[in-house]
Enzyme design. Structure first.
Site, PDB file in Angstrom:
ATOM      1  NE  ARG A  50      -3.877   1.819   2.672  1.00  0.00           N
ATOM      2  CZ  ARG A  50      -3.991   2.867   3.488  1.00  0.00           C
ATOM      3  NH1 ARG A  50      -2.998   3.189   4.319  1.00  0.00           N
ATOM      4  NH2 ARG A  50      -5.087   3.596   3.487  1.00  0.00           N
TER       5      ARG A  50
ATOM      6  CB  SER B 213     -11.901  -0.911   1.729  1.00  0.00           C
ATOM      7  OG  SER B 213     -10.553  -1.225   1.845  1.00  0.00           O
TER       8      SER B 213
ATOM      9  CE  LYS C  57      -9.858   4.016   4.468  1.00  0.00           C
ATOM     10  NZ  LYS C  57      -9.509   3.412   3.180  1.00  0.00           N
TER      11      LYS C  57
HETATM   12  N1  TZP Z   1      -8.829   0.518   5.955  1.00  0.00           N
HETATM   13  C1  TZP Z   1      -9.639   0.564   7.027  1.00  0.00           C
HETATM   14  S1  TZP Z   1      -8.745   0.848   8.431  1.00  0.00           S
HETATM   15  C2  TZP Z   1      -7.289   0.899   7.587  1.00  0.00           C
HETATM   16  C3  TZP Z   1      -7.509   0.703   6.242  1.00  0.00           C
HETATM   17  C4  TZP Z   1      -6.479   0.687   5.202  1.00  0.00           C
HETATM   18  C5  TZP Z   1      -5.962   1.138   8.231  1.00  0.00           C
HETATM   19  C6  TZP Z   1      -5.554   0.044   9.148  1.00  0.00           C
HETATM   20  O1  TZP Z   1      -4.321   0.339   9.690  1.00  0.00           O
HETATM   21  P1  TZP Z   1      -3.942   0.044  11.212  1.00  0.00           P
HETATM   22  O2  TZP Z   1      -2.601   0.735  11.366  1.00  0.00           O
HETATM   23  O3  TZP Z   1      -3.824  -1.447  11.351  1.00  0.00           O
HETATM   24  O4  TZP Z   1      -5.007   0.643  12.055  1.00  0.00           O
END
Ligand code: TZP
Ligand code: MG
Length: 231
Positions: free
Chosen positions: A51, A120, A149
């Protein structure tokens, strides 16, 4: 191996997968993404995603190719975030799309017939829509608030049980999940989780992944799920 068998194998590996780690260049900053990926694979992630927000897909190709090689030799699924064409060029196992990305039907035109698509989602409605659109797996979250996010409101733990009751496709819970709250996420009905910052910010990535993999338990077909992978 013909296309049908290739796709079948990818779907089986996806069904068996419990632990999904993301190599997020934004979270990694100056740290080496290849090194992090090697440790994640050695620590037992079943799926690895690349990503990289704010990067041109062309500039990611060498890294994507080396993650493809690494995951191939370990038998780990490899997905590219956002960019179906890059996923196709490096022969990733598939692409992961968000609500704002290309629709699944459009991405399928770019991908090989053997490649998977994940989507997602941030609500029950979006999860059901992703399944109708033909996603091979669905990510549900953010379960908890997360700086990875920040723009999406957390959905909370209760959604997990609802989604579990209504989706047929495998779903992964994501967002703010770490060792300390993993038990709660599993008790809320999750079988599969995604972690980003918990892994990438840990002092020893491989050891962290090993511990999470052990908490998730052995891989295996989950008996509550439909065994028909043909759809
Ligand atoms: N989609 C929903 S939450 C998220 C994404 C890409 C981020 C998740 O990252 P982390 O650091 O595990 O909370
Ligand atoms: Mg996206």
């Amino acid at each position: 191996m013909n296309d049908e068998e290739r796709l079948w194998r990818r779907k089986v590996r996806l069904r068996l997968a419990r632990f999904y780690g993301i190599v997020d260049l934004g979270v990694l900053g100056e740290s080496d993404p290849r090194g992090a990926a090697r440790e994640m694979v050695a620590g037992g992630v079943d799926v690895l995603q690349l990503r990289a927000k704010n990067r041109e897909p062309e500039s990611l190709e060498p890294l994507a190719r080396s993650l493809r090689e690494l995951t191939d030799s370990a038998g780990t699924l490899f997905l590219v975030n956002d960019w179906p064409l890059l996923a196709r060029r490096v022969d990733a196992d598939g692409v992961h799309l968000g609500q704002e990305d290309l629709p699944i039907a459009e991405a399928r035109k770019i991908l090989a017939a053997t490649q998977l698509i994940g989507k997602s989602t941030h609500s029950m409605e979006q999860a059901l829509a992703a399944e109708r659109e033909g996603a091979d797996y669905i990510a549900v979250g953010p379960i908890f608030a997360t700086p990875t996010k920040p723009e999406v409101e957390p959905v909370g733990l209760p959604l997990i049980r609802e989604v579990r009751g209504r989706l047929r496709k495998p779903f992964f819970c994501i967002g703010g999940i770490r060792k300390e709250n993993l038990r709660k996420v599993l008790e809320s009905g999750a079988d599969r989780v995604v972690m980003v910052s918990a892994i990438l910010r840990s002092a020893d990535i491989e050891a962290y992944c090993r511990e999470v993999a052990a908490m998730l338990g052995p891989k295996g077909l989950l008996t509550a799920e439909p065994a028909d992978l043909s759809e």
